[in-house]
Design a protein around this motif. Sequence first.
Motif, PDB file in Angstrom:
ATOM      1  N   PHE A 198       0.858  -1.180   0.000  1.00 19.92           N
ATOM      2  CA  PHE A 198       0.000   0.000   0.000  1.00 19.92           C
ATOM      3  C   PHE A 198       0.896   1.232   0.000  1.00 19.92           C
ATOM      4  O   PHE A 198       1.890   1.271   0.738  1.00 19.92           O
ATOM      5  CB  PHE A 198      -0.914   0.016   1.230  1.00 19.92           C
ATOM      6  CG  PHE A 198      -1.979  -1.031   1.170  1.00 19.92           C
ATOM      7  CD1 PHE A 198      -3.162  -0.809   0.472  1.00 19.92           C
ATOM      8  CD2 PHE A 198      -1.812  -2.247   1.817  1.00 19.92           C
ATOM      9  CE1 PHE A 198      -4.154  -1.778   0.422  1.00 19.92           C
ATOM     10  CE2 PHE A 198      -2.792  -3.226   1.771  1.00 19.92           C
ATOM     11  CZ  PHE A 198      -3.967  -2.995   1.067  1.00 19.92           C
ATOM     12  N   CYS A 199       0.538   2.215  -0.799  1.00 18.17           N
ATOM     13  CA  CYS A 199       1.363   3.398  -0.940  1.00 18.17           C
ATOM     14  C   CYS A 199       0.535   4.653  -0.726  1.00 18.17           C
ATOM     15  O   CYS A 199      -0.305   5.003  -1.563  1.00 18.17           O
ATOM     16  CB  CYS A 199       1.994   3.409  -2.336  1.00 18.17           C
ATOM     17  SG  CYS A 199       3.060   4.820  -2.600  1.00 18.17           S
ATOM     18  N   GLY A 200       0.761   5.316   0.414  1.00 22.39           N
ATOM     19  CA  GLY A 200       0.099   6.582   0.665  1.00 22.39           C
ATOM     20  C   GLY A 200       0.737   7.693  -0.155  1.00 22.39           C
ATOM     21  O   GLY A 200       1.770   7.494  -0.798  1.00 22.39           O
ATOM     22  N   ILE A 201       0.135   8.858  -0.125  1.00 20.30           N
ATOM     23  CA  ILE A 201       0.703  10.003  -0.833  1.00 20.30           C
ATOM     24  C   ILE A 201       1.952  10.461  -0.089  1.00 20.30           C
ATOM     25  O   ILE A 201       3.042  10.505  -0.648  1.00 20.30           O
ATOM     26  CB  ILE A 201      -0.327  11.142  -0.957  1.00 20.30           C
ATOM     27  CG1 ILE A 201      -1.547  10.658  -1.740  1.00 20.30           C
ATOM     28  CG2 ILE A 201       0.311  12.361  -1.622  1.00 20.30           C
ATOM     29  CD1 ILE A 201      -2.749  11.586  -1.675  1.00 20.30           C
TER      30      ILE A 201
ATOM     31  N   ALA B  63      -0.612  -0.735  -4.465  1.00 17.35           N
ATOM     32  CA  ALA B  63      -1.884  -0.013  -4.370  1.00 17.35           C
ATOM     33  C   ALA B  63      -1.588   1.425  -3.974  1.00 17.35           C
ATOM     34  O   ALA B  63      -1.279   1.706  -2.816  1.00 17.35           O
ATOM     35  CB  ALA B  63      -2.808  -0.671  -3.351  1.00 17.35           C
ATOM     36  N   VAL B  64      -1.665   2.338  -4.938  1.00 10.03           N
ATOM     37  CA  VAL B  64      -1.442   3.756  -4.679  1.00 10.03           C
ATOM     38  C   VAL B  64      -2.753   4.340  -4.170  1.00 10.03           C
ATOM     39  O   VAL B  64      -3.783   4.250  -4.844  1.00 10.03           O
ATOM     40  CB  VAL B  64      -0.950   4.489  -5.942  1.00 10.03           C
ATOM     41  CG1 VAL B  64      -0.738   5.974  -5.651  1.00 10.03           C
ATOM     42  CG2 VAL B  64       0.341   3.855  -6.465  1.00 10.03           C
ATOM     43  N   LEU B  65      -2.712   4.929  -2.980  1.00 12.65           N
ATOM     44  CA  LEU B  65      -3.922   5.421  -2.321  1.00 12.65           C
ATOM     45  C   LEU B  65      -4.080   6.928  -2.559  1.00 12.65           C
ATOM     46  O   LEU B  65      -3.780   7.740  -1.704  1.00 12.65           O
ATOM     47  CB  LEU B  65      -3.874   5.105  -0.827  1.00 12.65           C
ATOM     48  CG  LEU B  65      -3.652   3.629  -0.485  1.00 12.65           C
ATOM     49  CD1 LEU B  65      -3.555   3.437   1.014  1.00 12.65           C
ATOM     50  CD2 LEU B  65      -4.737   2.762  -1.088  1.00 12.65           C
ATOM     51  N   GLY B  66      -4.537   7.257  -3.738  1.00  9.81           N
ATOM     52  CA  GLY B  66      -4.746   8.653  -4.104  1.00  9.81           C
ATOM     53  C   GLY B  66      -4.574   8.841  -5.595  1.00  9.81           C
ATOM     54  O   GLY B  66      -3.457   8.745  -6.104  1.00  9.81           O
ATOM     55  N   ILE B  67      -5.650   9.085  -6.287  1.00 10.90           N
ATOM     56  CA  ILE B  67      -5.587   9.187  -7.744  1.00 10.90           C
ATOM     57  C   ILE B  67      -4.803  10.403  -8.213  1.00 10.90           C
ATOM     58  O   ILE B  67      -4.071  10.338  -9.195  1.00 10.90           O
ATOM     59  CB  ILE B  67      -6.992   9.138  -8.377  1.00 10.90           C
ATOM     60  CG1 ILE B  67      -6.874   9.017  -9.890  1.00 10.90           C
ATOM     61  CG2 ILE B  67      -7.823  10.355  -8.015  1.00 10.90           C
ATOM     62  CD1 ILE B  67      -7.724   7.978 -10.494  1.00 10.90           C
TER      63      ILE B  67
ATOM     64  N   ALA C 175      -5.839   8.479 -15.657  1.00 10.07           N
ATOM     65  CA  ALA C 175      -5.999   7.260 -14.853  1.00 10.07           C
ATOM     66  C   ALA C 175      -7.297   7.311 -14.064  1.00 10.07           C
ATOM     67  O   ALA C 175      -7.762   8.384 -13.668  1.00 10.07           O
ATOM     68  CB  ALA C 175      -4.819   7.095 -13.897  1.00 10.07           C
ATOM     69  N   VAL C 176      -7.887   6.151 -13.863  1.00 10.02           N
ATOM     70  CA  VAL C 176      -9.111   6.021 -13.074  1.00 10.02           C
ATOM     71  C   VAL C 176      -8.847   5.052 -11.924  1.00 10.02           C
ATOM     72  O   VAL C 176      -7.868   4.308 -11.927  1.00 10.02           O
ATOM     73  CB  VAL C 176     -10.307   5.541 -13.936  1.00 10.02           C
ATOM     74  CG1 VAL C 176     -10.633   6.565 -15.014  1.00 10.02           C
ATOM     75  CG2 VAL C 176     -10.032   4.181 -14.559  1.00 10.02           C
ATOM     76  N   ILE C 177      -9.732   5.065 -10.952  1.00 10.13           N
ATOM     77  CA  ILE C 177      -9.635   4.157  -9.809  1.00 10.13           C
ATOM     78  C   ILE C 177      -9.729   2.717 -10.311  1.00 10.13           C
ATOM     79  O   ILE C 177     -10.511   2.399 -11.198  1.00 10.13           O
ATOM     80  CB  ILE C 177     -10.773   4.453  -8.801  1.00 10.13           C
ATOM     81  CG1 ILE C 177     -10.622   5.848  -8.189  1.00 10.13           C
ATOM     82  CG2 ILE C 177     -10.866   3.385  -7.725  1.00 10.13           C
ATOM     83  CD1 ILE C 177      -9.455   6.019  -7.253  1.00 10.13           C
ATOM     84  N   GLY C 178      -8.926   1.842  -9.717  1.00  5.78           N
ATOM     85  CA  GLY C 178      -8.952   0.424 -10.055  1.00  5.78           C
ATOM     86  C   GLY C 178      -7.599  -0.058 -10.563  1.00  5.78           C
ATOM     87  O   GLY C 178      -6.585   0.629 -10.433  1.00  5.78           O
TER      88      GLY C 178
ATOM     89  N   TRP D  49      -2.531  -0.816  -8.826  1.00  6.13           N
ATOM     90  CA  TRP D  49      -3.903  -0.438  -8.523  1.00  6.13           C
ATOM     91  C   TRP D  49      -3.898   0.977  -7.983  1.00  6.13           C
ATOM     92  O   TRP D  49      -2.978   1.365  -7.256  1.00  6.13           O
ATOM     93  CB  TRP D  49      -4.501  -1.360  -7.460  1.00  6.13           C
ATOM     94  CG  TRP D  49      -4.803  -2.731  -7.944  1.00  6.13           C
ATOM     95  CD1 TRP D  49      -3.896  -3.699  -8.303  1.00  6.13           C
ATOM     96  CD2 TRP D  49      -6.086  -3.300  -8.140  1.00  6.13           C
ATOM     97  NE1 TRP D  49      -4.554  -4.826  -8.698  1.00  6.13           N
ATOM     98  CE2 TRP D  49      -5.906  -4.608  -8.605  1.00  6.13           C
ATOM     99  CE3 TRP D  49      -7.381  -2.819  -7.951  1.00  6.13           C
ATOM    100  CZ2 TRP D  49      -6.970  -5.452  -8.892  1.00  6.13           C
ATOM    101  CZ3 TRP D  49      -8.443  -3.659  -8.230  1.00  6.13           C
ATOM    102  CH2 TRP D  49      -8.231  -4.960  -8.700  1.00  6.13           C
ATOM    103  N   VAL D  50      -4.910   1.737  -8.326  1.00  2.00           N
ATOM    104  CA  VAL D  50      -5.118   3.048  -7.719  1.00  2.00           C
ATOM    105  C   VAL D  50      -6.425   2.956  -6.948  1.00  2.00           C
ATOM    106  O   VAL D  50      -7.470   2.592  -7.511  1.00  2.00           O
ATOM    107  CB  VAL D  50      -5.171   4.179  -8.764  1.00  2.00           C
ATOM    108  CG1 VAL D  50      -5.484   5.509  -8.090  1.00  2.00           C
ATOM    109  CG2 VAL D  50      -3.851   4.267  -9.531  1.00  2.00           C
ATOM    110  N   LEU D  51      -6.341   3.251  -5.661  1.00  7.09           N
ATOM    111  CA  LEU D  51      -7.501   3.222  -4.787  1.00  7.09           C
ATOM    112  C   LEU D  51      -7.720   4.616  -4.220  1.00  7.09           C
ATOM    113  O   LEU D  51      -6.798   5.433  -4.194  1.00  7.09           O
ATOM    114  CB  LEU D  51      -7.296   2.204  -3.661  1.00  7.09           C
ATOM    115  CG  LEU D  51      -7.086   0.759  -4.096  1.00  7.09           C
ATOM    116  CD1 LEU D  51      -6.868  -0.137  -2.884  1.00  7.09           C
ATOM    117  CD2 LEU D  51      -8.239   0.252  -4.926  1.00  7.09           C
TER     118      LEU D  51
END
Length: 184
Positions: A32-35, A123-127, A139-142, A154-156
């Motif tokens: 998981f990757c926060g901003i 999983a990047v947490l922030g589009i 890019a879109v969520i997913g 993945w972008v969540l």
Amino acid sequence: MTTPARPTAAQLAAAQDTTIPDVTGPGLRVLFCGINPGLWSGATGHHFARPGNRFWPALHRSGFTDRQLAPHEQDLLPGLGLGITNVVARASAKADELTREELLAGAAALRERVARLRPRALAVLGIGAYRAGFGRPKAVIGRQPEPLGGTEVWVLPNPSGLNAHYSLDALADRFRELRLATED
């Protein structure tokens, strides 16, 4: 394990521009990757530490964990095949304090981290951070069509309580999609 005390205003102010260690290990299923870390995280040394952040509840509701972990229990994640990192390492009060250059440099460093750790999924947490850092303005969520090496991307949604676009249930649904896609 006792719950850490809430940081004081002085501790929060002193956390500006600090960094906290990644939570990783071998054989990660999802990184998981926060901003970037917020001031609560900088002050406590724990990812997604600010009360109201929905990362830990979403992780549990999606089935990644069998109970809701607290930020100070983050070191249990690698044993579950999960890790945490950030696009930009420095703590700030808000992600919008980051420059485009920081996001680009952070994305380049993240690519190297992913190549070294080789998680099954990132999983990047922030589009917004993903779009800016990785040069993917549409890019879109997913799940993203472009992997990083052998790692699915993945972008969540950002789990911050400030992200009113997603309820906790909707956020947990997106996390669940990732969990199901990465299960063996």
